[in-house]
Design a protein around this motif. Sequence first.
Motif, PDB file in Angstrom:
ATOM      1  N   THR A  64      55.056  32.493  15.104  1.00  0.00           N
ATOM      2  CA  THR A  64      55.542  32.825  16.672  1.00  0.00           C
ATOM      3  C   THR A  64      56.863  32.053  16.820  1.00  0.00           C
ATOM      4  O   THR A  64      57.572  32.344  18.074  1.00  0.00           O
ATOM      5  CB  THR A  64      54.270  32.481  17.663  1.00  0.00           C
ATOM      6  OG1 THR A  64      53.871  31.203  17.465  1.00  0.00           O
ATOM      7  CG2 THR A  64      52.996  33.646  17.656  1.00  0.00           C
ATOM      8  N   THR A 242      37.410  33.634  18.860  1.00  0.00           N
ATOM      9  CA  THR A 242      38.533  34.343  19.484  1.00  0.00           C
ATOM     10  C   THR A 242      37.961  35.471  20.298  1.00  0.00           C
ATOM     11  O   THR A 242      38.102  35.989  21.125  1.00  0.00           O
ATOM     12  CB  THR A 242      39.212  34.829  18.322  1.00  0.00           C
ATOM     13  OG1 THR A 242      39.906  33.703  17.791  1.00  0.00           O
ATOM     14  CG2 THR A 242      40.519  35.553  18.821  1.00  0.00           C
ATOM     15  N   GLN A 253      43.545  36.753  23.139  1.00  0.00           N
ATOM     16  CA  GLN A 253      44.377  35.962  22.427  1.00  0.00           C
ATOM     17  C   GLN A 253      44.290  35.792  20.964  1.00  0.00           C
ATOM     18  O   GLN A 253      43.349  36.697  20.214  1.00  0.00           O
ATOM     19  CB  GLN A 253      43.955  34.531  22.931  1.00  0.00           C
ATOM     20  CG  GLN A 253      44.113  34.132  24.277  1.00  0.00           C
ATOM     21  CD  GLN A 253      45.295  34.605  24.972  1.00  0.00           C
ATOM     22  OE1 GLN A 253      45.594  35.280  25.678  1.00  0.00           O
ATOM     23  NE2 GLN A 253      46.304  33.527  24.520  1.00  0.00           N
ATOM     24  N   GLY A 254      45.153  34.870  20.181  1.00  0.00           N
ATOM     25  CA  GLY A 254      45.235  34.989  18.705  1.00  0.00           C
ATOM     26  C   GLY A 254      44.068  33.979  18.282  1.00  0.00           C
ATOM     27  O   GLY A 254      43.399  33.138  18.973  1.00  0.00           O
ATOM     28  N   GLY A 284      46.682  38.496  21.540  1.00  0.00           N
ATOM     29  CA  GLY A 284      45.982  39.192  20.163  1.00  0.00           C
ATOM     30  C   GLY A 284      46.510  40.201  19.493  1.00  0.00           C
ATOM     31  O   GLY A 284      46.273  40.656  18.546  1.00  0.00           O
ATOM     32  N   ARG A 286      49.011  41.125  17.408  1.00  0.00           N
ATOM     33  CA  ARG A 286      49.150  40.894  16.144  1.00  0.00           C
ATOM     34  C   ARG A 286      48.078  41.137  15.196  1.00  0.00           C
ATOM     35  O   ARG A 286      47.967  41.124  13.894  1.00  0.00           O
ATOM     36  CB  ARG A 286      49.992  39.604  15.608  1.00  0.00           C
ATOM     37  CG  ARG A 286      51.493  39.540  16.193  1.00  0.00           C
ATOM     38  CD  ARG A 286      51.903  38.263  15.906  1.00  0.00           C
ATOM     39  NE  ARG A 286      51.988  37.677  14.384  1.00  0.00           N
ATOM     40  CZ  ARG A 286      51.901  36.370  14.104  1.00  0.00           C
ATOM     41  NH1 ARG A 286      51.892  35.581  14.821  1.00  0.00           N
ATOM     42  NH2 ARG A 286      51.651  36.047  12.827  1.00  0.00           N
ATOM     43  N   TYR A 287      46.913  40.957  15.902  1.00  0.00           N
ATOM     44  CA  TYR A 287      45.387  40.788  14.998  1.00  0.00           C
ATOM     45  C   TYR A 287      44.620  41.756  15.296  1.00  0.00           C
ATOM     46  O   TYR A 287      43.318  41.760  14.791  1.00  0.00           O
ATOM     47  CB  TYR A 287      44.948  39.362  15.151  1.00  0.00           C
ATOM     48  CG  TYR A 287      45.829  38.359  15.297  1.00  0.00           C
ATOM     49  CD1 TYR A 287      46.268  37.479  14.217  1.00  0.00           C
ATOM     50  CD2 TYR A 287      46.775  37.360  16.558  1.00  0.00           C
ATOM     51  CE1 TYR A 287      46.989  36.472  13.926  1.00  0.00           C
ATOM     52  CE2 TYR A 287      47.453  36.775  16.212  1.00  0.00           C
ATOM     53  CZ  TYR A 287      47.581  36.027  15.091  1.00  0.00           C
ATOM     54  OH  TYR A 287      48.530  35.093  15.167  1.00  0.00           O
TER      55      TYR A 287
END
Length: 346
Positions: A64, A242, A253-254, A284, A286-287
């Motif tokens: 990031t 998470t 969130q990540g 979150g 990206r996940y």
Amino acid sequence: MADNLYRESTEAILLPRIIRLGGNLYGAAFTLMKLVPARHILRKAERDGLIGPRTTVVETTSGTFGLALALQTALMRRPLVLVSDPVIDDNLRRRLADLGARLDICAEPAAVGGFQEARLKRLAEIRAEHPDSFCPEQYSNPENPASYAVVAEHLERALGGVDCLVGPVGSGGSMCGTVRALRAGRDVRAIGVDSPHSVLFGHPDGHRVLRGLGNSLMPENLDHREFDEVHWCPPAEAFAATRELHRGSALFQGPTSGAAYLVARWWAARHPDAKVVVMLPDEGYRYQETVYDDAWLRAGGFDLPLPAGPEPVTDPTRPTDRWSRFAWGRRAFADVVRTAAPEATR
């Protein structure tokens, strides 16, 4: 006009939302925490004449901080080259490309220091090719931790004081900088969250599934004397926490946030009179195809129940694949290792 644009549009998402997560626990939920040092470092470098109208910004990153630099350099109209490795995910690659950043991928790790060492060597080569270049040097630039004074001020304004700060550790900037500024007004406990097989608090370097915290090299910005306690959080526990944070508090969130939340919730429950803040570094999105995908978790063997608490350890140089904790006691790295594992210093 352009100057006002990049100053205002990134400032709007700079500081975290402060959210009560229950009882004495509060979350500092960032859209993108690394924007704090990226914006601060680039703006200061421009003021100091280190970034001119045609300067290329170059940095090594796999996460990031690269995104934060890409946001800022796009608004500053400066070229950006990011040196990374194959672990960088496709969603991040696409966003970086859309922002105009150029990725330089190191295909093979160095024999010592892994991909991070390989990236540093490649970074030096690129800088030699670009005489008019600037590197933010997130791991060694003291402006990284210094930038988090604004976060400490924000927490104090919102909460009227903090007794304990919990957060993930990577470059050392966010935790060291924030707790150092908070301690200007009162004594504050600091609990760092690391990944097993990260060198930051004594483990030998090894393979890490959980990204965004931990390191293969010791960053200069990590001041071990700021930390009262350290927890090592394995990936399964981080992923489960998470998802629990999302379901229980609607915070998307990540997994670094999940790891920190797991530790902070456990510590806050055992110290009900302390006002505890947990740093939740990024969102979150990206996940969604990994941490937020049940099939992916099952396939990787990560669909495990959360343990009741961490396992205390007496030697931080001996990794365990369970959630574990160590009483660091605001000591220098060499002092802790020498005391806990004297054979390692012989």
